[in-house]
Design a protein around this motif. Sequence first.
Motif, PDB file in Angstrom:
ATOM      1  N   LYS A  76      -1.395  -5.261  -5.629  1.00 47.42           N
ATOM      2  CA  LYS A  76      -1.235  -3.821  -6.702  1.00 47.42           C
ATOM      3  C   LYS A  76      -0.255  -3.234  -5.915  1.00 47.42           C
ATOM      4  O   LYS A  76      -0.522  -2.383  -4.973  1.00 47.42           O
ATOM      5  N   ALA A  77       0.762  -2.983  -6.468  1.00 46.04           N
ATOM      6  CA  ALA A  77       1.651  -2.069  -6.020  1.00 46.04           C
ATOM      7  C   ALA A  77       1.545  -0.654  -6.103  1.00 46.04           C
ATOM      8  O   ALA A  77       0.848  -0.161  -7.289  1.00 46.04           O
ATOM      9  N   GLU A  78       1.854   0.207  -5.333  1.00 43.36           N
ATOM     10  CA  GLU A  78       1.654   1.822  -5.380  1.00 43.36           C
ATOM     11  C   GLU A  78       3.047   2.477  -5.058  1.00 43.36           C
ATOM     12  O   GLU A  78       3.630   2.288  -4.447  1.00 43.36           O
ATOM     13  N   VAL A  79       2.809   3.541  -6.039  1.00 44.59           N
ATOM     14  CA  VAL A  79       3.895   4.459  -5.785  1.00 44.59           C
ATOM     15  C   VAL A  79       3.415   5.832  -5.056  1.00 44.59           C
ATOM     16  O   VAL A  79       2.423   6.343  -5.335  1.00 44.59           O
ATOM     17  N   GLU A  80       4.308   6.076  -3.868  1.00 44.28           N
ATOM     18  CA  GLU A  80       4.062   7.319  -3.335  1.00 44.28           C
ATOM     19  C   GLU A  80       5.145   8.420  -3.370  1.00 44.28           C
ATOM     20  O   GLU A  80       6.389   8.090  -3.411  1.00 44.28           O
ATOM     21  N   ILE A  81       4.641   9.755  -3.844  1.00 42.51           N
ATOM     22  CA  ILE A  81       5.511  10.687  -4.160  1.00 42.51           C
ATOM     23  C   ILE A  81       6.140  11.313  -2.480  1.00 42.51           C
ATOM     24  O   ILE A  81       5.212  11.597  -1.650  1.00 42.51           O
ATOM     25  N   ASP A  96       5.060  -4.812 -15.077  1.00 39.66           N
ATOM     26  CA  ASP A  96       3.599  -4.492 -15.559  1.00 39.66           C
ATOM     27  C   ASP A  96       3.809  -2.706 -16.160  1.00 39.66           C
ATOM     28  O   ASP A  96       4.281  -1.876 -15.556  1.00 39.66           O
ATOM     29  N   PRO A  97       3.556  -2.776 -17.515  1.00 39.76           N
ATOM     30  CA  PRO A  97       3.670  -1.541 -18.251  1.00 39.76           C
ATOM     31  C   PRO A  97       3.055  -0.387 -17.646  1.00 39.76           C
ATOM     32  O   PRO A  97       3.485   0.821 -17.505  1.00 39.76           O
ATOM     33  N   SER A  98       1.786  -0.656 -16.958  1.00 39.13           N
ATOM     34  CA  SER A  98       0.827   0.486 -16.455  1.00 39.13           C
ATOM     35  C   SER A  98       1.706   0.748 -15.192  1.00 39.13           C
ATOM     36  O   SER A  98       1.608   2.109 -14.936  1.00 39.13           O
ATOM     37  N   LEU A  99       2.343  -0.011 -14.594  1.00 42.94           N
ATOM     38  CA  LEU A  99       3.060   0.279 -13.464  1.00 42.94           C
ATOM     39  C   LEU A  99       4.211   1.188 -13.696  1.00 42.94           C
ATOM     40  O   LEU A  99       4.532   2.043 -12.677  1.00 42.94           O
ATOM     41  N   LEU A 100       4.907   0.548 -14.578  1.00 45.26           N
ATOM     42  CA  LEU A 100       6.119   1.283 -15.289  1.00 45.26           C
ATOM     43  C   LEU A 100       5.914   2.722 -15.305  1.00 45.26           C
ATOM     44  O   LEU A 100       6.717   3.689 -15.032  1.00 45.26           O
ATOM     45  N   ASN A 101       4.925   3.012 -15.861  1.00 44.83           N
ATOM     46  CA  ASN A 101       4.454   4.657 -16.217  1.00 44.83           C
ATOM     47  C   ASN A 101       4.384   5.178 -14.708  1.00 44.83           C
ATOM     48  O   ASN A 101       4.989   6.614 -14.840  1.00 44.83           O
ATOM     49  N   HIS A 102       4.053   4.647 -13.610  1.00 45.50           N
ATOM     50  CA  HIS A 102       4.139   5.378 -12.484  1.00 45.50           C
ATOM     51  C   HIS A 102       5.814   5.585 -11.903  1.00 45.50           C
ATOM     52  O   HIS A 102       5.698   6.263 -10.743  1.00 45.50           O
ATOM     53  N   LEU A 103       6.455   5.139 -12.493  1.00 47.38           N
ATOM     54  CA  LEU A 103       7.676   5.366 -12.027  1.00 47.38           C
ATOM     55  C   LEU A 103       8.382   6.522 -12.880  1.00 47.38           C
ATOM     56  O   LEU A 103       9.753   7.015 -12.572  1.00 47.38           O
ATOM     57  N   LEU A 104       7.713   7.029 -13.634  1.00 46.11           N
ATOM     58  CA  LEU A 104       8.189   8.380 -14.718  1.00 46.11           C
ATOM     59  C   LEU A 104       7.502   9.577 -13.837  1.00 46.11           C
ATOM     60  O   LEU A 104       6.428   9.623 -13.747  1.00 46.11           O
ATOM     61  N   PRO A 105       8.347  10.694 -13.774  1.00 38.89           N
ATOM     62  CA  PRO A 105       7.886  11.746 -13.305  1.00 38.89           C
ATOM     63  C   PRO A 105       6.747  12.420 -14.009  1.00 38.89           C
ATOM     64  O   PRO A 105       5.910  13.223 -13.484  1.00 38.89           O
ATOM     65  N   THR A 106       6.809  12.205 -15.188  1.00 42.61           N
ATOM     66  CA  THR A 106       5.698  12.678 -16.055  1.00 42.61           C
ATOM     67  C   THR A 106       4.221  12.148 -15.687  1.00 42.61           C
ATOM     68  O   THR A 106       3.340  12.599 -16.431  1.00 42.61           O
ATOM     69  N   SER A 107       4.180  10.981 -14.963  1.00 38.43           N
ATOM     70  CA  SER A 107       2.841  10.474 -14.604  1.00 38.43           C
ATOM     71  C   SER A 107       2.236  11.419 -13.455  1.00 38.43           C
ATOM     72  O   SER A 107       1.279  10.851 -13.116  1.00 38.43           O
ATOM     73  N   ASP A 108       2.939  12.151 -12.888  1.00 38.18           N
ATOM     74  CA  ASP A 108       2.687  12.895 -11.600  1.00 38.18           C
ATOM     75  C   ASP A 108       1.993  14.225 -12.137  1.00 38.18           C
ATOM     76  O   ASP A 108       2.827  15.020 -12.470  1.00 38.18           O
ATOM     77  N   PRO A 109       0.709  14.265 -11.889  1.00 33.34           N
ATOM     78  CA  PRO A 109      -0.093  15.484 -12.224  1.00 33.34           C
ATOM     79  C   PRO A 109       0.607  16.795 -11.627  1.00 33.34           C
ATOM     80  O   PRO A 109       0.828  17.739 -12.321  1.00 33.34           O
ATOM     81  N   LYS A 110       0.845  16.602 -10.306  1.00 38.32           N
ATOM     82  CA  LYS A 110       1.422  17.819  -9.677  1.00 38.32           C
ATOM     83  C   LYS A 110       2.723  18.196 -10.197  1.00 38.32           C
ATOM     84  O   LYS A 110       3.093  19.391 -10.120  1.00 38.32           O
ATOM     85  N   ALA A 111       3.635  17.175 -10.153  1.00 35.32           N
ATOM     86  CA  ALA A 111       4.968  17.534 -11.024  1.00 35.32           C
ATOM     87  C   ALA A 111       4.831  18.214 -12.106  1.00 35.32           C
ATOM     88  O   ALA A 111       5.711  19.021 -12.494  1.00 35.32           O
ATOM     89  N   THR A 112       4.091  17.679 -13.135  1.00 34.14           N
ATOM     90  CA  THR A 112       4.132  18.546 -14.491  1.00 34.14           C
ATOM     91  C   THR A 112       3.399  19.718 -14.502  1.00 34.14           C
ATOM     92  O   THR A 112       3.901  20.663 -15.288  1.00 34.14           O
ATOM     93  N   GLU A 113       2.633  19.874 -13.582  1.00 34.96           N
ATOM     94  CA  GLU A 113       1.999  21.092 -13.364  1.00 34.96           C
ATOM     95  C   GLU A 113       3.135  22.152 -12.791  1.00 34.96           C
ATOM     96  O   GLU A 113       3.222  23.210 -13.481  1.00 34.96           O
ATOM     97  N   LEU A 114       3.722  21.628 -11.846  1.00 31.28           N
ATOM     98  CA  LEU A 114       4.705  22.720 -11.235  1.00 31.28           C
ATOM     99  C   LEU A 114       5.671  23.033 -12.191  1.00 31.28           C
ATOM    100  O   LEU A 114       6.721  23.667 -12.086  1.00 31.28           O
ATOM    101  N   ALA A 115       6.296  21.911 -12.764  1.00 29.33           N
ATOM    102  CA  ALA A 115       7.462  21.819 -13.590  1.00 29.33           C
ATOM    103  C   ALA A 115       7.051  22.214 -15.113  1.00 29.33           C
ATOM    104  O   ALA A 115       7.660  21.769 -16.022  1.00 29.33           O
TER     105      ALA A 115
END
Length: 385
Positions: A4-9, A120-139
């Motif tokens: 399972k691939a993982e995205v790290e900010i 993987d559609p669910s993994l594609l979602n993690h390539l979007l900045p809108t999937s990062d809770p901290k980013a959407t909160e700060l922005a």
Amino acid sequence: MEKKAEVEIISRKAVKPSSPTSPQSRNLDISLLDQVIPSIYTAVILFYNPNINKNNDSSFRPPSEKSDLLQKSLSKILLNFYPFAGRLNNNTGIECDDEGVYFVDAEINCGLSEFLKEPDPSLLNHLLPTSDPKATELARNAVLLVQLTVFNYGGIAVSVCPSHKIADASSLCEFVKSWAAVAREHDEVACPEFIGVSMLPPTTDQAIEYSLEAPGEHFIMKKFVFDVSKLVNLKAKIGRCFKPALLSQTVNEESKMEVDDIVAKMRKGLKELCNEKANRFKGEDGYSIFLEYSKLTGEFCKMGVKMYNCSSRCKFPLYEVDFGWGKPTWITNPRYAMNAITLMGTKKGDGIKAWVTVEKQEMAVFKSNEELLDFASINPSVIII
């Protein structure tokens, strides 16, 4: 992918315009159409192969330099697209205060080739900045968010997510093309006019927005790819011809209705809208007319009628977007909304891919339909060189 691939900010920052926005452009009202559009971010993800030959390829850039180039050119293009660096002000307009585009640098622990074997559609979602809770909160209320994701061995994905309040598919395409032109130091840059208010005056009432509910656990997304030659046979079968169009339409299918009947009704409805009804939205009673349509939609929902929303990004030249390291090997725009269908052309122009999000039970029936499988393949691998 075996694991399972993982995205790290890696970092989050605001990219501001290279020069301040003029005082007379600091406030931008939005049109009636923008007021009723759902408060969501639209998106496109562009995937680029790594530059293999460091000695002979003058376009070779390590990922860190690509990030710097993207940020510097983004800062410059924001002079033309200045509202993209602003913040949404409730549902009335945009404060063009130069707070900046929210830019996220990320890494994923797999190679691009491995990732594209079976996206993987669910993994594609993690390539979007809108999937990062901290980013959407700060922005919060940001008009535009961008994410650069670096794969193992140098492949990258560039995700561009503007608010639907300011950008549709066409304007998103113009922005990305102009941004890439600035990155290549070309002068093929659009200078848009933000005149939506003059075409569709906003309402001073508390506008009602359409809502697009995010899919829950009982929904699933799949990619279907239709080959052009098979589409020709499909068109011949239904006896109709389709012309290129950007369309978002809700339909109520009658029982035992044939495909050509559905197409005929859609074309008739679009023609009536363009010729008879569209101008009514431009007048003072535009919002009341919108409420009439909303009420009708609500009545269908109360009756248990399922609504499917379809949008098309076919014919947009996104595969030409070159930031200086070549054209994208693959582009996608998965749409995370219930009962949604998004269409997009393939790189070679030899097919149409459709992202379909429906209930799991409905998808099970859909993807096992023999007639559908005569024309489409499910989630085929993306071939890259």
